[in-house]
Design a protein around this motif. Sequence first.
Motif, PDB file in Angstrom:
ATOM      1  N   ILE A   1      -4.634  -4.780  -2.077  1.00 47.26           N
ATOM      2  CA  ILE A   1      -4.707  -3.434  -2.699  1.00 47.26           C
ATOM      3  C   ILE A   1      -5.973  -3.272  -3.673  1.00 47.26           C
ATOM      4  O   ILE A   1      -6.734  -2.438  -3.912  1.00 47.26           O
ATOM      5  CB  ILE A   1      -3.403  -3.121  -3.408  1.00 47.26           C
ATOM      6  CG1 ILE A   1      -2.431  -3.171  -2.431  1.00 47.26           C
ATOM      7  CG2 ILE A   1      -3.230  -1.603  -3.733  1.00 47.26           C
ATOM      8  CD1 ILE A   1      -0.772  -3.050  -2.868  1.00 47.26           C
ATOM      9  N   LEU A   2      -5.840  -4.484  -4.703  1.00 49.71           N
ATOM     10  CA  LEU A   2      -7.104  -4.278  -5.677  1.00 49.71           C
ATOM     11  C   LEU A   2      -8.485  -4.053  -5.011  1.00 49.71           C
ATOM     12  O   LEU A   2      -9.243  -3.428  -5.356  1.00 49.71           O
ATOM     13  CB  LEU A   2      -7.270  -5.395  -6.514  1.00 49.71           C
ATOM     14  CG  LEU A   2      -5.950  -5.388  -7.665  1.00 49.71           C
ATOM     15  CD1 LEU A   2      -5.646  -6.684  -8.532  1.00 49.71           C
ATOM     16  CD2 LEU A   2      -5.960  -4.191  -8.464  1.00 49.71           C
ATOM     17  N   GLY A   3      -8.636  -4.936  -3.986  1.00 48.33           N
ATOM     18  CA  GLY A   3      -9.716  -4.798  -3.031  1.00 48.33           C
ATOM     19  C   GLY A   3     -10.092  -3.476  -2.384  1.00 48.33           C
ATOM     20  O   GLY A   3     -11.234  -2.944  -2.760  1.00 48.33           O
ATOM     21  N   LEU A   4      -8.939  -3.123  -1.831  1.00 49.71           N
ATOM     22  CA  LEU A   4      -9.089  -1.780  -1.326  1.00 49.71           C
ATOM     23  C   LEU A   4      -9.343  -0.622  -2.078  1.00 49.71           C
ATOM     24  O   LEU A   4     -10.219   0.268  -1.676  1.00 49.71           O
ATOM     25  CB  LEU A   4      -7.876  -1.494  -0.262  1.00 49.71           C
ATOM     26  CG  LEU A   4      -7.853  -2.310   0.918  1.00 49.71           C
ATOM     27  CD1 LEU A   4      -6.600  -2.051   1.561  1.00 49.71           C
ATOM     28  CD2 LEU A   4      -8.875  -2.177   2.008  1.00 49.71           C
ATOM     29  N   SER A   5      -8.848  -0.540  -3.229  1.00 47.94           N
ATOM     30  CA  SER A   5      -8.932   0.538  -4.043  1.00 47.94           C
ATOM     31  C   SER A   5     -10.515   0.370  -4.782  1.00 47.94           C
ATOM     32  O   SER A   5     -10.933   1.557  -4.891  1.00 47.94           O
ATOM     33  CB  SER A   5      -7.913   0.647  -5.367  1.00 47.94           C
ATOM     34  OG  SER A   5      -8.212  -0.455  -6.100  1.00 47.94           O
ATOM     35  N   ARG A   6     -10.777  -0.789  -4.775  1.00 47.36           N
ATOM     36  CA  ARG A   6     -12.359  -1.010  -5.224  1.00 47.36           C
ATOM     37  C   ARG A   6     -13.110  -0.533  -4.210  1.00 47.36           C
ATOM     38  O   ARG A   6     -14.126   0.440  -4.647  1.00 47.36           O
ATOM     39  CB  ARG A   6     -12.621  -2.637  -5.475  1.00 47.36           C
ATOM     40  CG  ARG A   6     -14.085  -2.851  -5.924  1.00 47.36           C
ATOM     41  CD  ARG A   6     -14.126  -2.692  -7.150  1.00 47.36           C
ATOM     42  NE  ARG A   6     -15.550  -2.971  -7.614  1.00 47.36           N
ATOM     43  CZ  ARG A   6     -16.128  -4.221  -7.783  1.00 47.36           C
ATOM     44  NH1 ARG A   6     -15.679  -5.353  -7.507  1.00 47.36           N
ATOM     45  NH2 ARG A   6     -17.628  -4.046  -8.014  1.00 47.36           N
ATOM     46  N   ALA A   7     -12.787  -0.701  -2.860  1.00 46.70           N
ATOM     47  CA  ALA A   7     -13.735  -0.245  -1.972  1.00 46.70           C
ATOM     48  C   ALA A   7     -13.691   1.412  -2.014  1.00 46.70           C
ATOM     49  O   ALA A   7     -14.844   1.947  -1.601  1.00 46.70           O
ATOM     50  CB  ALA A   7     -13.384  -0.978  -0.610  1.00 46.70           C
TER      51      ALA A   7
END
Lengths: 319, 277, 314
Positions: C230-236
């Motif tokens: 989730i952290l990765g996707l929200s960064r993206a």
Amino acid sequence: MSGSRDKAADASSVHWPARPRYLGWIESGVALALFACALVTVLTTLGILIVLGAQSIAFFQTAGISPLAFLFGNSLKPDAKPPLFGILPLIWGTGMVAVGSSLVALPIGLLSAIYLSEYAPRQARSILKPMLELLAGVPTIVYGYLALLLVTPALRRMLEPMGLRVETFNALAACVVVGIMIIPLVSSLSEDVLSSVPRGLREAAYGLGATKFEVSTRVVLPAALSGVLASFILAISRAVGETMAVVLAAGMRPQITLNPLTSIETMTTYIVQVVSGEASYGTPKYLSLFAVGLSLFAATMVLNIISGLVLRRFREAYQ
Amino acid sequence: MSTPVDPGQRHPAAQPPELDPVVLSALGLSVWYGQTQALRDITIAIPRNKITALIGPSGCGKSTLLRCFNRMNDLIQGARMGGEIRFDGDVISGDIDAVVLRRRIGMVFQKPNPFPKNIYNNVAWGARINGYRGDMDELVERSLRRAALWDEVKNKLHRPGLDLSGGQQQRLCIARTLAVEPEVILMDEPCSALDPISTARVEDLMDDLKNDYTIVIVTHNMQQARRVSDLTACLMLDDAGQDGHRTGILAEFSPTDILFTNPKDPRTEAYITGRIG
Amino acid sequence: MTSAESRFHPDRAARRLVGPIFGAACLAATCTGVLALVILLGAIVAAALQGPPHNPWYALGPNLRELAGLVQKLALGVQSSNPARAGYRVGLAGSLWLLGLVAVVGIPIGVGAGVFLEEYAPPGRLRRIVQTNIANLAGVPSIVYGILGLALFVRAFGVKAVALGPTLLAGVLTLSLLILPIVVITTQEALRAVPRSLRQAALALGATRWQMIRDHVLPSALPGIMTGTILGLSRAIGETAPLLMVGAAGSLLQAPKGPLDRYSALPVEIYNYAKEPDTRFQMVAAGGILILVALLLTMNAAAIVIRNRFRRYD
């Protein structure tokens, strides 16, 4: 050896078939696929180095400029004839944002970290910490917008009655918003190192009759100093690499100035400017973005590596 | 069945105590972890359908020896093995598929470690990955019955295994091991995390299981070794070498009643009377 | 009076005074961060409501319906030079495409790399180097990933045949590389938290390494891996700079239909409105930010909740 292996398999009863061969294939196939994934991380680094390196060399050749003149030339006019590529103004602007935002973020971040690790009651901590983490999740474009919407008008209202002219795009607004942006980075990393200082050290100090303030500032903080320093350096590195907040807040005028109320340009903004402009593929202006990118990459990498080394020293002392 | 090795010729401490068929044997086994030697020149023959206890002071390498038998030491970085181990006459210390071996030599650990799954799947998982071809429900019930747990869990097979008490969890782990129908069960201090009542139940269970299985148990508790085992091997630490590191050696291997009443080795005697610990 | 008392002169008053002052300063500093979050959201809501009826933003109650209407209008409209009609439909669609494709491309690679490094790679010099490399990648500014994507995916070093051009796929690949370090690091942390006893139990039953990982290690590490994902996707989806580099279009009237179409993204459109000199566009930008921030804060909050719950069990 294969004889004993077969025999081990033969010994299985009706219920226990010999291990089917495809299981071995799955096993090595999975290992290979996972290895390929790990390889991507290495290839990414190589890709960055190759892209920045090769295109920068191409830039220095087509523009006919030496790396030294590039780094220390104080005039950046890529559209002039002949174009001038001295990025000292960009380095200056980047430094200004880094220093300014550090002035905002480092003290606030450090005090927050001390509060969270030394003072905060459990409940306050369990609310405040996630809030700060949420702050870290706000995209940088939002901070840039905030600079235009809030910070610059506020600065105008405060400073213009004193006879100071505040430009629409100015370095100070960028410093403020980038500073706010990196507070969570400083506070959460520093808090980690502060709370990993052994409890015995605190208890020893309390045992000698020290107050909480004395324990925090004269025992815990010095013990965690290298770790705190590492978080500072990492935060500065983040400020150096920040793009969107600076693009919207500080504008795009490359100049070497001490006046924070005028527009400046950083390395990151220059890269955005070149890409958004009309520069066509292969021209010196287009290629210059890679050379600037290489300088930016080198600067942040040096900061990150120093931070990593400092942090490792802290860990060696306490873990 | 191949000819059992006769290690007695090589090591005076390892007289084969009876003429039972040997199922597991170590011949001049040495183990190193990196530069330090953990075991030196262990020669021991473990007879079928008996309970063999491994006792000795802390750090003497009892668990290390146990983990050589199912090659769990392979998982430790830098562990090396010298000498030979045979299982049913086959050499298993060399280049073999440890995964196949581990189905035939099961292991029960010190702390109960059920999978975070329901009771049924705790028992069925091992059988499933080993490609069991029979009726799974029947296997699960048989294994749980064999582990004396069926009556307590038959109505909650789909509850998490971790909801059981410590003693029940350990019996679940035993049932899980039984479900893959091993020939040997290695137990690494299986009762050290249990209360006396649960311990007694597990000990009863071991006595019951030895008709069908060979059990090797590591224990710190000399009373337990006396109560449950047929044979006892006492490991010791040798005198410190030049680097100050001490290595585990086999001091004595005899039938349990002899070892505890009339130990031949003075170090064994010192240990069982509580002078070394 | 004993001699000890005369030899120690603790300035009790000063010490008693300075302690609480320092504590209060620390608390105030902590609140600055939280306050910034509140001001930020408040200011954006206020700006979004600067529409025709000028209600004060703190009278949010009566304005709530208006706000919802505004957000709905912005989410449905397309890019326009008329602030009254401008919207984010194309950018929103682009961002959702990016989200989905990065989840398909980037997340498996990141999780796979984390599993390899934690479960398969033999410890030693090489693994340490790769590990350090990942830590360093996490600190590379996002715009550098943009430069990489520009040269590698969009232009392919000038080789036209394999160059993707400013397509959705180029953006997806760039963002996938960008989030790789976050996903790898959180995956590794989650795997490290799986107890050794669980692995031993599986192996002792005759499981192969992959059987153990698939059935026991990965399920146990799942909450941690989810957090990283989730952290990765929200960064993206929050990133703007790398997308500007790889050519996410500012003004586009058509949502992409496939990975090889041109695309825009929500933050890129916000950037385009925000830099307009016409102040009426500020309201439009604020509305877009509201959509973006609501999306991201929900995702981040979910990640924080999952992580905290996960911690409680070990």
